[in-house]
Structures are given as C-alpha cells and as structure tokens.
Design a protein around this motif. Structure first.
Motif, PDB file in Angstrom:
ATOM      1  N   CYS A 189      -1.630   7.957   4.892  1.00 17.83           N
ATOM      2  CA  CYS A 189      -0.210   7.581   4.901  1.00 17.83           C
ATOM      3  C   CYS A 189       0.004   6.068   5.000  1.00 17.83           C
ATOM      4  O   CYS A 189       0.780   5.506   4.235  1.00 17.83           O
ATOM      5  CB  CYS A 189       0.512   8.290   6.060  1.00 17.83           C
ATOM      6  SG  CYS A 189       0.590  10.081   5.877  1.00 17.83           S
ATOM      7  N   VAL A 190      -0.676   5.425   5.938  1.00 14.98           N
ATOM      8  CA  VAL A 190      -0.460   3.987   6.131  1.00 14.98           C
ATOM      9  C   VAL A 190      -0.783   3.180   4.876  1.00 14.98           C
ATOM     10  O   VAL A 190       0.013   2.322   4.469  1.00 14.98           O
ATOM     11  CB  VAL A 190      -1.269   3.490   7.343  1.00 14.98           C
ATOM     12  CG1 VAL A 190      -1.196   1.976   7.450  1.00 14.98           C
ATOM     13  CG2 VAL A 190      -0.749   4.144   8.615  1.00 14.98           C
ATOM     14  N   PRO A 191      -1.924   3.408   4.187  1.00 16.93           N
ATOM     15  CA  PRO A 191      -2.191   2.599   2.989  1.00 16.93           C
ATOM     16  C   PRO A 191      -1.171   2.802   1.873  1.00 16.93           C
ATOM     17  O   PRO A 191      -0.962   1.896   1.057  1.00 16.93           O
ATOM     18  CB  PRO A 191      -3.589   3.072   2.546  1.00 16.93           C
ATOM     19  CG  PRO A 191      -4.192   3.677   3.760  1.00 16.93           C
ATOM     20  CD  PRO A 191      -3.055   4.291   4.510  1.00 16.93           C
ATOM     21  N   ILE A 192      -0.534   3.961   1.821  1.00 18.81           N
ATOM     22  CA  ILE A 192       0.407   4.239   0.738  1.00 18.81           C
ATOM     23  C   ILE A 192       1.785   3.680   1.046  1.00 18.81           C
ATOM     24  O   ILE A 192       2.426   3.048   0.197  1.00 18.81           O
ATOM     25  CB  ILE A 192       0.494   5.764   0.490  1.00 18.81           C
ATOM     26  CG1 ILE A 192      -0.886   6.304   0.077  1.00 18.81           C
ATOM     27  CG2 ILE A 192       1.526   6.079  -0.576  1.00 18.81           C
ATOM     28  CD1 ILE A 192      -1.434   5.708  -1.190  1.00 18.81           C
ATOM     29  N   PHE A 193       2.270   3.874   2.277  1.00 23.42           N
ATOM     30  CA  PHE A 193       3.661   3.558   2.588  1.00 23.42           C
ATOM     31  C   PHE A 193       3.843   2.195   3.248  1.00 23.42           C
ATOM     32  O   PHE A 193       4.985   1.755   3.398  1.00 23.42           O
ATOM     33  CB  PHE A 193       4.240   4.640   3.509  1.00 23.42           C
ATOM     34  CG  PHE A 193       4.246   5.995   2.891  1.00 23.42           C
ATOM     35  CD1 PHE A 193       5.193   6.329   1.941  1.00 23.42           C
ATOM     36  CD2 PHE A 193       3.308   6.952   3.245  1.00 23.42           C
ATOM     37  CE1 PHE A 193       5.213   7.586   1.368  1.00 23.42           C
ATOM     38  CE2 PHE A 193       3.315   8.210   2.672  1.00 23.42           C
ATOM     39  CZ  PHE A 193       4.266   8.528   1.728  1.00 23.42           C
ATOM     40  N   ALA A 194       2.766   1.529   3.649  1.00 24.84           N
ATOM     41  CA  ALA A 194       2.917   0.255   4.348  1.00 24.84           C
ATOM     42  C   ALA A 194       3.576  -0.807   3.477  1.00 24.84           C
ATOM     43  O   ALA A 194       4.387  -1.605   3.956  1.00 24.84           O
ATOM     44  CB  ALA A 194       1.558  -0.229   4.841  1.00 24.84           C
ATOM     45  N   ASN A 195       3.247  -0.826   2.194  1.00 26.35           N
ATOM     46  CA  ASN A 195       3.796  -1.839   1.291  1.00 26.35           C
ATOM     47  C   ASN A 195       4.720  -1.253   0.238  1.00 26.35           C
ATOM     48  O   ASN A 195       5.046  -1.933  -0.740  1.00 26.35           O
ATOM     49  CB  ASN A 195       2.645  -2.587   0.602  1.00 26.35           C
ATOM     50  CG  ASN A 195       1.767  -3.312   1.586  1.00 26.35           C
ATOM     51  OD1 ASN A 195       2.254  -3.947   2.509  1.00 26.35           O
ATOM     52  ND2 ASN A 195       0.460  -3.206   1.400  1.00 26.35           N
ATOM     53  N   MET A 196       5.139  -0.009   0.421  1.00 30.20           N
ATOM     54  CA  MET A 196       5.982   0.614  -0.583  1.00 30.20           C
ATOM     55  C   MET A 196       7.366  -0.034  -0.658  1.00 30.20           C
ATOM     56  O   MET A 196       7.975  -0.117  -1.720  1.00 30.20           O
ATOM     57  CB  MET A 196       6.116   2.107  -0.293  1.00 30.20           C
ATOM     58  CG  MET A 196       6.780   2.884  -1.419  1.00 30.20           C
ATOM     59  SD  MET A 196       6.727   4.663  -1.130  1.00 30.20           S
ATOM     60  CE  MET A 196       7.641   5.232  -2.565  1.00 30.20           C
ATOM     61  N   SER A 197       7.872  -0.509   0.490  1.00 32.14           N
ATOM     62  CA  SER A 197       9.202  -1.106   0.490  1.00 32.14           C
ATOM     63  C   SER A 197       9.223  -2.456  -0.220  1.00 32.14           C
ATOM     64  O   SER A 197      10.289  -2.973  -0.538  1.00 32.14           O
ATOM     65  CB  SER A 197       9.697  -1.280   1.930  1.00 32.14           C
ATOM     66  OG  SER A 197       8.816  -2.114   2.666  1.00 32.14           O
ATOM     67  N   ARG A 198       8.061  -3.048  -0.466  1.00 29.37           N
ATOM     68  CA  ARG A 198       8.010  -4.323  -1.153  1.00 29.37           C
ATOM     69  C   ARG A 198       8.061  -4.174  -2.667  1.00 29.37           C
ATOM     70  O   ARG A 198       8.134  -5.167  -3.384  1.00 29.37           O
ATOM     71  CB  ARG A 198       6.730  -5.064  -0.759  1.00 29.37           C
ATOM     72  CG  ARG A 198       6.658  -5.374   0.735  1.00 29.37           C
ATOM     73  CD  ARG A 198       5.383  -6.090   1.096  1.00 29.37           C
ATOM     74  NE  ARG A 198       5.353  -6.409   2.525  1.00 29.37           N
ATOM     75  CZ  ARG A 198       4.332  -7.001   3.126  1.00 29.37           C
ATOM     76  NH1 ARG A 198       3.256  -7.336   2.420  1.00 29.37           N
ATOM     77  NH2 ARG A 198       4.383  -7.269   4.419  1.00 29.37           N
ATOM     78  N   HIS A 234      13.637  -4.636   0.183  1.00 29.60           N
ATOM     79  CA  HIS A 234      12.670  -4.984  -0.869  1.00 29.60           C
ATOM     80  C   HIS A 234      11.955  -6.269  -0.470  1.00 29.60           C
ATOM     81  O   HIS A 234      11.992  -7.266  -1.176  1.00 29.60           O
ATOM     82  CB  HIS A 234      13.332  -5.129  -2.235  1.00 29.60           C
ATOM     83  CG  HIS A 234      14.072  -3.908  -2.670  1.00 29.60           C
ATOM     84  ND1 HIS A 234      13.427  -2.728  -2.993  1.00 29.60           N
ATOM     85  CD2 HIS A 234      15.390  -3.647  -2.827  1.00 29.60           C
ATOM     86  CE1 HIS A 234      14.323  -1.808  -3.345  1.00 29.60           C
ATOM     87  NE2 HIS A 234      15.517  -2.349  -3.247  1.00 29.60           N
ATOM     88  N   ALA A 235      11.347  -6.244   0.702  1.00 30.80           N
ATOM     89  CA  ALA A 235      10.696  -7.449   1.236  1.00 30.80           C
ATOM     90  C   ALA A 235       9.422  -7.760   0.472  1.00 30.80           C
ATOM     91  O   ALA A 235       8.702  -6.867   0.048  1.00 30.80           O
ATOM     92  CB  ALA A 235      10.377  -7.247   2.709  1.00 30.80           C
ATOM     93  N   SER A 278       5.333   9.549  -4.268  1.00 31.60           N
ATOM     94  CA  SER A 278       5.076   9.441  -2.832  1.00 31.60           C
ATOM     95  C   SER A 278       5.266  10.782  -2.126  1.00 31.60           C
ATOM     96  O   SER A 278       4.519  11.113  -1.199  1.00 31.60           O
ATOM     97  CB  SER A 278       5.994   8.379  -2.222  1.00 31.60           C
ATOM     98  OG  SER A 278       7.345   8.815  -2.238  1.00 31.60           O
ATOM     99  N   ILE A 279       6.239  11.557  -2.566  1.00 26.92           N
ATOM    100  CA  ILE A 279       6.452  12.884  -1.970  1.00 26.92           C
ATOM    101  C   ILE A 279       5.272  13.796  -2.280  1.00 26.92           C
ATOM    102  O   ILE A 279       4.765  14.522  -1.412  1.00 26.92           O
ATOM    103  CB  ILE A 279       7.775  13.485  -2.467  1.00 26.92           C
ATOM    104  CG1 ILE A 279       8.964  12.699  -1.898  1.00 26.92           C
ATOM    105  CG2 ILE A 279       7.885  14.956  -2.067  1.00 26.92           C
ATOM    106  CD1 ILE A 279      10.304  13.160  -2.420  1.00 26.92           C
ATOM    107  N   MET A 280       4.799  13.761  -3.544  1.00 32.24           N
ATOM    108  CA  MET A 280       3.646  14.583  -3.899  1.00 32.24           C
ATOM    109  C   MET A 280       2.400  14.146  -3.128  1.00 32.24           C
ATOM    110  O   MET A 280       1.599  14.983  -2.700  1.00 32.24           O
ATOM    111  CB  MET A 280       3.384  14.472  -5.407  1.00 32.24           C
ATOM    112  CG  MET A 280       4.455  15.097  -6.291  1.00 32.24           C
ATOM    113  SD  MET A 280       4.649  16.888  -6.051  1.00 32.24           S
ATOM    114  CE  MET A 280       6.169  16.928  -5.083  1.00 32.24           C
ATOM    115  N   HIS A 281       2.261  12.846  -2.929  1.00 30.54           N
ATOM    116  CA  HIS A 281       1.110  12.362  -2.173  1.00 30.54           C
ATOM    117  C   HIS A 281       1.193  12.765  -0.699  1.00 30.54           C
ATOM    118  O   HIS A 281       0.153  12.974  -0.055  1.00 30.54           O
ATOM    119  CB  HIS A 281       1.031  10.838  -2.287  1.00 30.54           C
ATOM    120  CG  HIS A 281      -0.117  10.241  -1.532  1.00 30.54           C
ATOM    121  ND1 HIS A 281      -1.374  10.091  -2.086  1.00 30.54           N
ATOM    122  CD2 HIS A 281      -0.208   9.766  -0.261  1.00 30.54           C
ATOM    123  CE1 HIS A 281      -2.183   9.551  -1.185  1.00 30.54           C
ATOM    124  NE2 HIS A 281      -1.503   9.339  -0.080  1.00 30.54           N
ATOM    125  N   ALA A 282       2.407  12.878  -0.171  1.00 30.39           N
ATOM    126  CA  ALA A 282       2.576  13.174   1.251  1.00 30.39           C
ATOM    127  C   ALA A 282       2.539  14.663   1.567  1.00 30.39           C
ATOM    128  O   ALA A 282       2.587  15.023   2.744  1.00 30.39           O
ATOM    129  CB  ALA A 282       3.894  12.586   1.750  1.00 30.39           C
TER     130      ALA A 282
END
Length: 488
Positions: free
Chosen positions: A285-294, A487-488, A305-309
């Motif tokens: 989870c952390v490697p996928i969603f940590a930078n998703m907001s960027r 969108h940081a 992301s839903i399928m991955h989760a």
C-alpha cells in the motif's frame, strides 16, 4: 494393334483392376522425388535458423537478468560490474562453456521486516494506556453506583435526590468516556494504532455499561418496594466488563480450568497478525499510494488503484477477523473460563449479505439485535420490521464511520456510504432466499471490491493530507476530502 511408340502403363482403377495409362503423361513419381528431398532440406534449414534465433534470445535474456540482479545488489567490497553486455548478433554463436560465478547478492523474494510503520503506528502507547485507566474506572463505578441508588426503597423526597444523583453519575461517566479519549487523541496527536486502542475501548465500555443498565434496571425497579436493596453483585459486573460478550447476565457457563498454553498461543497469533498487517501495508500500500496525490487525477488511475488495493484489503479483513474475533476473544475467554466461544459463525459460506452480517461478528450482532432491533420493534408495537432493521444499519454505520474518523484523524464518509447505502441495499436484495455456490462467489467478489475501495480511498486521503496540509484549520477544511484537490 497399337501404334509404334505408344507404350501402356498399368495402374489400378476403381475396382482394384489394373488399368493402362499412356506413357505420354510423364512419370510424375520420378519428378516428385527430387522435389520432396529439396523441400525437406529447406524445412531443416528453416528449423535450424529458428532454433539459433531462439537460443540467442534466451542467452540474451539470461545475461540481462544476471546483470540486473548484480546491479540491484552490488557487493560492498567490489566495484560495480561492467555495463550491460551487448546482445549477441545473429552470426555470433553463444558459448556453451559458461561457468557459475558466485557473488554476494540477496534473494529476489527476500522477506525484509521493517518496523518503522509498526513503531509509528503504536507511538505514544503508554499515554493511551494511561488514558484507559480513568475510562475503565468511570465505567466500573458510575453505572453500578447509580443502580444501587435507584434500587433503594422509595422514602419521601430522599429517593428523588438519589435518582438525580444517579443520573449525574451516568452523565459524568458518559462525559469521561466520550470526551477524554477524543481530547487526548487530538491534543497529543496520537498515531493510528494508539487511537485504535482508545476508540475500541470507548465503544466497548459504552456498549457494556448500556447492556448492564438495560438488563439490570427493570429487575431493580420491580424489586424496589421490597425490604432491603436488590442489585446485581459487584463481582458479576466486574466479570462482565472483561468477559468476551456484550450481553449482561448474572452468570455464564464456565469451563473447569484454564489452559495457559492455549492463551499464550492465541496472543502470539494475534501479534503475528499485527506484524503481517504492517508488512502488507508497508509492501503493498505505501509504495503505491504515497506519491499518488502528486500525479494528476484520472479515472483510469483511480480504478487501477482500487484493483490494486483489493488483495491488501481482503488480507486486512481476514487478519482483523482472525486476530480479534478468534485469537483475542478466545484468549480472554480461556483466562476467564468463559464457556460460550461462538464469537462468529461460518460467514465465509454465506450466500447472502443478510447472513454475512449475522455471522461475521456474533458478539456485536447480539447487542444490536437485542437492544436496537428488538427494542425498536417493541417501541413500534411489533410492527415495522423494516424500520427496525434500518435502525440497526444506521447505528452500525455511524459507529463504524466514527471509529474510522477517530483512528485516521479526518472525516471521509467512505465507510458510511458503503455500510449504510450499499450494505443496506445488499442486505435487502441478497437475502436468505438466495442459495447456491454462485451467490457465495458473488458475495466474495463484492467483498473484494468493497475492501479495495476502502483501502484505496482512505490511503489516498491520508497521504493527500500529509502532502497538502491546510494553511489554516477550518471546519469545512476538516470535512472536505483533501485528495480531490491535492496535487503536490
């Protein structure tokens, strides 16, 4: 007589009799033989060429895999290996005399346990445990003393004073349970796991104290006019606060002895589930969603992301079920010699969501059925089963959403919508009339999808609030999902 120069050749006709054919047609068999030999040689050449090309590609892939493995784990006492060798040309033949070269390197699937996430999640644990002490003492003393005040015989205006004093005790008890953990969690910014301990104990103690008063007050009021004071024993109430049930009774079935090895095994399994859950979050989870907001938002990225989760989500669901409903409750039941161990039923075989909700968590279901559904029917005069069931879903959805909001530190009503809206519709549509393995597969498919939605959206919101903090805290800023605009 046939003319000179005309020669006949015998061949077989349809009836098996030999028939004659003029030799002027040519001897085709003698022409076919050289063609067949030439075609065979051509096919052999093509086969050899294909085998050589396949061998070249295989050697190239193996060389590349070895080089990438050495690059990813370079030895500490040696320089980096030379750049990737050029692929073999079509004319260059691979060498078959390669020797095994041993280097210092790790396995590709090596399990590396990192405790950073675990240490962060359980940060300030002593503060959470210290906060639990006044919560427990308020639950232990206030409801029981209020019941004893109400149980005294009526004697003029003194009973009214005792009734008011009992209500004040209950109000103080509710204030300690409701305000104290929220104040400590917000002021000291407790991490998620420490908040989990506080909110679970908050909800558990509230449900236990309500059950105790709900079961004991009617009998106490009926016996109030008799001589002396009738109230449940303090030891039975103390036992109830620790035993794994939310329904108060004076006595419970008890086992003859305590198997301490069974207790230790269950606590060890619960700890293993916690470690495994941290490993899943840290690796999947952390490697996928940590930078998703960027990255810019897109429907495709959200669906991916839903399928991955879905897989981490269903793992987390099963780990929570096994760690708490099986290991934790069985450990306390064994220590207290509590006999009734049916904390769950075979929910995994459910073919309807109505049966799944009844069998997933029997402990909580018994409380909701006794004090929300049945009391709701009693208030409605025995009518309105649908309304009483909606009341159960409303109470359960609000409490679940409150727990998520308390633990994560923000309001994002994903659980509320999934539980109240989607879960309520599935409860009425996928009811007990549906049987068969196909409905069980459908239930599991929807569980996978629901867990994927929860993990994906909550992880995105967590990291969005981490990357895009509010310059000024406002009420609407706390309620508005940050992942929609960050969108940081």
């Amino acid at each position: 007589m046939e003319p000179m120069g005309t020669h006949l050749r015998r061949r077989e006709g349809l009836g098996g009799e030999p028939e004659e054919r003029p030799s002027g047609e040519g001897n085709t068999e003698t022409h076919r033989a050289p063609d067949l030999v030439q075609w065979t040689r051509h096919m052999e050449a093509v086969k050899m060429q294909l085998l050589e090309q396949a061998q070249e590609k295989l050697v190239e892939l193996l060389d590349r895999a070895i080089w990438e493995a050495i690059q990813s784990h370079p030895p500490q006492d040696r320089p980096l290996p030379s750049p990737h060798p050029a692929p073999l040309s079509k004319t260059q033949k691979p060498s078959f005399g390669r020797r095994k070269v041993f280097v210092v390197r790790k396995s590709l699937l090596e399990l590396v346990l990192e405790f950073d996430l675990l240490i962060f999640s359980f940060g300030q644990l002593p503060l959470a445990l210290v906060t639990w002490v006044p919560m427990f003492l308020a639950t232990l003393l206030a409801p029981y003393q209020a019941l004893r005040l109400w149980a005294r015989p009526r004697a003029g205006g003194a009973w009214m004073l005792r009734a008011v004093l009992g209500c004040v005790l209950l109000a103080a008890h509710a204030a300690v349970l409701c305000v104290l953990p929220i104040h400590v969690a917000v002021k000291h910014e407790l991490p998620p796991a420490s908040r989990c301990i506080l909110v679970f104990e908050q909800v558990r103690l509230l449900m236990k104290s309500y059950s105790f008063l709900r079961e004991a007050v009617p009998g106490t009021l009926r016996a109030r006019g008799r001589e002396g004071i009738w109230a449940p024993s303090f030891s039975s109430y103390l036992y109830f606060l620790f035993c794994p049930t939310l329904i108060y009774r004076e006595t419970y079935p008890r086992t003859p002895s305590v198997r301490w090895n069974y207790v230790a095994k269950n606590f060890a399994q619960a700890l293993g589930c916690v470690l495994y859950a941290c490993f899943i979050l840290g690796r999947l989870c952390v490697p996928i969603f940590a930078n998703m907001s960027r990255e810019p938002f897109s429907t495709r990225a959200l669906l991916l992301s839903i399928m991955h989760a879905t897989l981490p989500g269903i793992f987390m669901l099963l780990l929570i079920f096994f760690a708490f409903l099986h290991c934790w409750l069985n450990a306390f039941a064994e220590m207290l010699r509590f006999g009734d161990r049916m904390f769950y039923r075979d929910w995994w075989n459910s073919t309807s969501f109505s049966n799944y909700y009844r069998t997933w968590n029997v402990v909580v279901h018994d409380w909701l059925y006794s004090y929300v559904y049945q009391d709701g029917l009693w208030l409605l005069g025995g009518r309105g089963r649908g309304a009483a069931m909606l009341g159960v879903f409303l109470v359960s959805a609000v409490v679940h959403e409150y727990i998520f909001c308390f633990v994560l530190g923000f309001f994002y009503p994903v659980m509320l919508m999934l539980f109240l809206v989607i879960g309520g519709l599935l409860n009425f549509t996928m009811n007990d009339r549906h049987t068969g393995p196909a409905w069980n597969v459908l239930m599991w498919t929807l569980l996978f999808l629901g867990q994927g939605i929860q993990v994906s959206l909550y992880c995105q919101e967590w990291y969005a609030r981490w990357h895009c903090p509010l310059p000024q805290t406002t009420f609407w800023g706390l309620l508005t999902p940050r992942s929609w605009s960050c969108h940081a």
